[in-house]
Design a protein around this motif. Structure first.
Motif, PDB file in Angstrom:
ATOM      1  N   TYR A 120      -6.676   5.568  -0.513  1.00 18.17           N
ATOM      2  CA  TYR A 120      -6.243   4.360  -1.207  1.00 18.17           C
ATOM      3  C   TYR A 120      -7.219   3.244  -0.863  1.00 18.17           C
ATOM      4  O   TYR A 120      -7.420   2.919   0.311  1.00 18.17           O
ATOM      5  CB  TYR A 120      -4.821   3.976  -0.788  1.00 18.17           C
ATOM      6  N   PHE A 182      -3.162   0.779  -9.821  1.00 16.88           N
ATOM      7  CA  PHE A 182      -1.784   1.279  -9.686  1.00 16.88           C
ATOM      8  C   PHE A 182      -0.852   0.077  -9.745  1.00 16.88           C
ATOM      9  O   PHE A 182      -0.932  -0.836  -8.931  1.00 16.88           O
ATOM     10  CB  PHE A 182      -1.638   2.005  -8.347  1.00 16.88           C
ATOM     11  N   ALA A 209      -6.695   6.191  -5.304  1.00 13.04           N
ATOM     12  CA  ALA A 209      -6.062   5.112  -6.049  1.00 13.04           C
ATOM     13  C   ALA A 209      -6.510   3.752  -5.562  1.00 13.04           C
ATOM     14  O   ALA A 209      -6.931   3.583  -4.409  1.00 13.04           O
ATOM     15  CB  ALA A 209      -4.531   5.219  -5.942  1.00 13.04           C
TER      16      ALA A 209
END
Length: 385
Positions: A120, A182, A209
């Protein structure tokens, strides 16, 4: 029905008679295209095949990312992501041919090894998160048909088009799924995508992400790792967080946004630019309500420029959110936007800019402004600085 760009079928409807906007002066020349005359029909398998980094990020690589020498976290992010990509190669004996229609006809991917199977990228605006995410996609040693890249909105649109179970089956044979932006401001969609990712992790798909920050949080626009990991609930153990510090590169030395042009200037530029479209802004907003957002990319394919007359405030939130998706697709494809009427920073009312979707609206304003800057050459000429 006629073939459109990239061989996709189109239905052509009658263009709006007010495409040039009220009060505009007719200009001699070839008729420009019209977005309002396009109704793209995108087959389901095309939706998946087109989940690749957008044209703006076709050529980016880890080697083209220029870390700020004063931000060690940027150097560290590149190093970690390069190692992550290197571990995602095809396993021994895995096929690399293109998947069959909607993923049928393939054996399941091997189960993922224990430990984090995702990354992430946690950072503020303009630190290059999307550049790094696209670089990861390009660097992963797997056939393009076994890697997917899309925004959160594109992923939810895919589920809407295919259904949840079919989306799981379609993506389960992939080595990597990259999700840009996201969205943490829509609880329903967040739960939907979190459930989808859980199923894909079980199938051995690696995840990467970036995300937006929840509204109302201290330091909004900076770091969202805690929010992201909480919202994906049981998946948090599968992600390693990479914090990327830095300033917004888009704010460095850019000229001010250009003022809107006149209807006559926009019309003349549309007629003089091969591949340009010309539409009344209000008519375009009405047309967007009749086209599924998953088709907005196809709606804009092949355009050299988008010319709009009579830009005015967006009347309601549903219309505003559709415009955000269109702005994202135009920005991805680097399509200049030339407009008359109000400047783009007056598109969304004060209530919208203070509401739960304000980050989307600010992003749309920023991107449309950048595309309007790119479009100035259509009026001023290519040699204008």
């Amino acid at each position: 029905m006629a073939p459109g760009p990239q061989g996709l079928p189109w239905t052509t409807v009658s263009p709006s008679s007010s495409a040039a906007g009220p009060g505009s002066t007719p200009i001699a020349g070839a008729d420009p295209l019209s977005l309002c005359a396009r109704e793209p029909h995108v087959p389901a398998d095309h939706l998946v095949a087109e989940m690749v980094p957008p044209p703006r990020f076709d050529s980016v690589r880890f080697g083209t990312y220029v870390p700020d020498p004063n931000q060690p976290s940027q150097h560290e992010a590149v190093r970690v992501l390069e190692e992550f990509a290197g571990g995602l190669g095809e396993p021994s004996g895995a096929g690399t041919g293109r998947r069959g229609f909607l993923g049928f006809g393939r054996s399941k991917a091997p189960k993922a090894p224990a430990g984090p199977r995702g990354v992430y990228l946690d950072g503020g605006y303009g630190v290059g998160k999307t550049h790094l995410l696209a670089s990861l996609w390009h660097a992963t040693p797997a056939d393009p048909s076994r890697k997917a890249f899309g925004t959160f909105v594109e992923l939810t649109n895919l589920v809407g088009a295919l259904g949840f179970q079919q989306t799981v089956r379609t993506l389960s044979g992939h080595r990597l799924l990259c999700i840009d932006e996201f969205e943490l401001d829509d609880p329903g969609d967040t739960v939907l995508v979190s459930s989808l990712l859980a199923r894909l992790v079980e199938a051995g798909v690696a995840l990467a992400a970036t995300s937006n920050t929840l509204p109302g949080k201290l330091g909004e626009g900076r770091f969202a790792a805690v929010d992201f990991l909480r919202e994906i609930q049981g998946l948090s153990a599968h992600f390693r967080t990479l914090r990327i510090d830095g300033e917004d590169y888009r704010h460095r030395g850019l000229p001010e946004a250009p003022a809107p042009h006149s209807d006559e200037q926009v019309t003349r530029a549309a007629r003089a630019t091969a591949g340009a479209s010309l539409d009344d802004f209000g008519a375009l907003l009405d047309h967007l309500a009749r086209v599924h957002p998953s088709r907005y990319g196809a709606l804009t394919d092949g355009l050299a420029a988008v010319c709009l007359t009579g830009v005015r405030p967006v009347p309601d939130q549903s219309t505003a959110l559709r415009l955000v998706v269109l702005a994202d697709r135009l920005y991805d494809r680097e399509v200049p936007v030339l407009a008359s009427g109000l400047p783009f920073d007056q598109l969304f009312g004060e209530d919208m800019l203070k509401g739960g979707y304000r980050k989307k609206y600010f992003r749309a304003i920023s991107r449309l402004t950048a595309l309007a800057r790119d479009a100035a050459r259509l009026v001023d000429g290519p040699d204008t600085p």
